[in-house]
Design an enzyme around this catalytic site. Sequence first.
Site, PDB file in Angstrom:
ATOM      1  N   TYR A  59      33.448 -39.177  17.440  1.00 60.17           N
ATOM      2  CA  TYR A  59      32.980 -38.372  16.306  1.00 60.17           C
ATOM      3  C   TYR A  59      34.145 -37.837  15.478  1.00 60.17           C
ATOM      4  O   TYR A  59      34.175 -37.963  14.252  1.00 60.17           O
ATOM      5  CB  TYR A  59      32.133 -37.212  16.833  1.00 60.17           C
ATOM      6  CG  TYR A  59      31.557 -36.312  15.764  1.00 60.17           C
ATOM      7  CD1 TYR A  59      30.342 -36.614  15.161  1.00 60.17           C
ATOM      8  CD2 TYR A  59      32.218 -35.148  15.375  1.00 60.17           C
ATOM      9  CE1 TYR A  59      29.799 -35.775  14.193  1.00 60.17           C
ATOM     10  CE2 TYR A  59      31.684 -34.314  14.409  1.00 60.17           C
ATOM     11  CZ  TYR A  59      30.479 -34.630  13.818  1.00 60.17           C
ATOM     12  OH  TYR A  59      29.954 -33.803  12.853  1.00 60.17           O
ATOM     13  N   GLY A  68      30.385 -21.047   5.106  1.00 63.06           N
ATOM     14  CA  GLY A  68      30.939 -22.102   4.275  1.00 63.06           C
ATOM     15  C   GLY A  68      30.378 -22.117   2.871  1.00 63.06           C
ATOM     16  O   GLY A  68      31.093 -22.396   1.907  1.00 63.06           O
ATOM     17  N   ASP A 118      31.519 -30.585   8.899  1.00 66.08           N
ATOM     18  CA  ASP A 118      31.278 -30.897  10.311  1.00 66.08           C
ATOM     19  C   ASP A 118      30.322 -29.849  10.860  1.00 66.08           C
ATOM     20  O   ASP A 118      30.712 -28.951  11.603  1.00 66.08           O
ATOM     21  CB  ASP A 118      32.611 -30.897  11.068  1.00 66.08           C
ATOM     22  CG  ASP A 118      32.441 -31.167  12.552  1.00 66.08           C
ATOM     23  OD1 ASP A 118      31.331 -31.551  12.961  1.00 66.08           O
ATOM     24  OD2 ASP A 118      33.422 -30.981  13.300  1.00 66.08           O
ATOM     25  N   TYR A 157      25.082 -37.712  21.838  1.00 66.22           N
ATOM     26  CA  TYR A 157      24.228 -37.154  20.793  1.00 66.22           C
ATOM     27  C   TYR A 157      22.854 -37.827  20.870  1.00 66.22           C
ATOM     28  O   TYR A 157      22.730 -38.936  21.405  1.00 66.22           O
ATOM     29  CB  TYR A 157      24.851 -37.360  19.413  1.00 66.22           C
ATOM     30  CG  TYR A 157      26.027 -36.438  19.110  1.00 66.22           C
ATOM     31  CD1 TYR A 157      26.500 -35.518  20.039  1.00 66.22           C
ATOM     32  CD2 TYR A 157      26.658 -36.487  17.874  1.00 66.22           C
ATOM     33  CE1 TYR A 157      27.564 -34.698  19.761  1.00 66.22           C
ATOM     34  CE2 TYR A 157      27.728 -35.656  17.578  1.00 66.22           C
ATOM     35  CZ  TYR A 157      28.189 -34.754  18.525  1.00 66.22           C
ATOM     36  OH  TYR A 157      29.236 -33.930  18.244  1.00 66.22           O
TER      37      TYR A 157
END
Length: 289
Positions: free
Chosen positions: A69, A147, A164, A233
């Site tokens: 990842y 963010g 991310d 995942y």
Amino acid sequence: MVEQIGKGWFSEMSPMWPGQAQSLEIDEVLWNKKSEFQDVLVFKNKGPWGTVFALDGAIQVTDKDEFSYHEMMAHIPCFAHPTGPKNVLIIGGGDGGVMREVLKHDTVESVTLCDVDKMVPEISKKFYPKISCSFDDPRTTVHIGDGFEFLKDKEGQYDVLIVDSSDPEGPASTLFGKDFYNRCKKSLRPGGVLVTQGESYWIHLDLIKEMTNFIREIGFNHVEYCNISMPTYPCGNIGFFVCSDAVSAATPSREPTEAVQDTLQMYSADIHKQSFILPPFVKRALGMK
């Protein structure tokens, strides 16, 4: 989190992937606390996955596959950038893994990491020294905060922006909307590249289609979707949206030097190109030729 730990096993259950759960056997629970924003769990796996880190019951990092990842999310946009990025912003990614990979690019002069949860870098520094080493690089700046708010006054500042984020529930929910992507686009310099976490096409294709449509409406010349292998995942894969006004990210503009390639376990120029080859059912759903 307690209901996900039973008889020595952790089961990854979430309304984001109803009707399924991956389970890993627990050797030892190393951390099980609630931060200001989310449940935080770290445990040792009895199998091959090493130290496992989960937020709100969703696996974020394991020792064994973290490189897949982190390398792909960092190097796809950085090698797609036509001249090599100088200023990079990472929203989320508080473990520092993507930042570690971005710092391998010798064009990079500064990397800012903005994560809403101060516990995430703390966990990484405590349990993942091979990831958190990135925080020691003098080119890095860490900002703890939201963010979406951080981008409010950052117009035209970044060559690469990497989002991310965790899944679109809880503290990451503001990072999946049209207003957020508008701010992302405005924050890019000419030639800039945006990459964001894009879920799994096996179970989130409707969400991916919805996001593809509104990202296109924002006005990027290139809105592309790629897919990578990520064993721990859901469904064993995850996708990224890669967006730019300047270049298609499907073919790298540059390739790693031999010295950099020797440090990589997943990314290569060939893997970069392969990740943009999507199954026909996904291409049809996303309106791609």
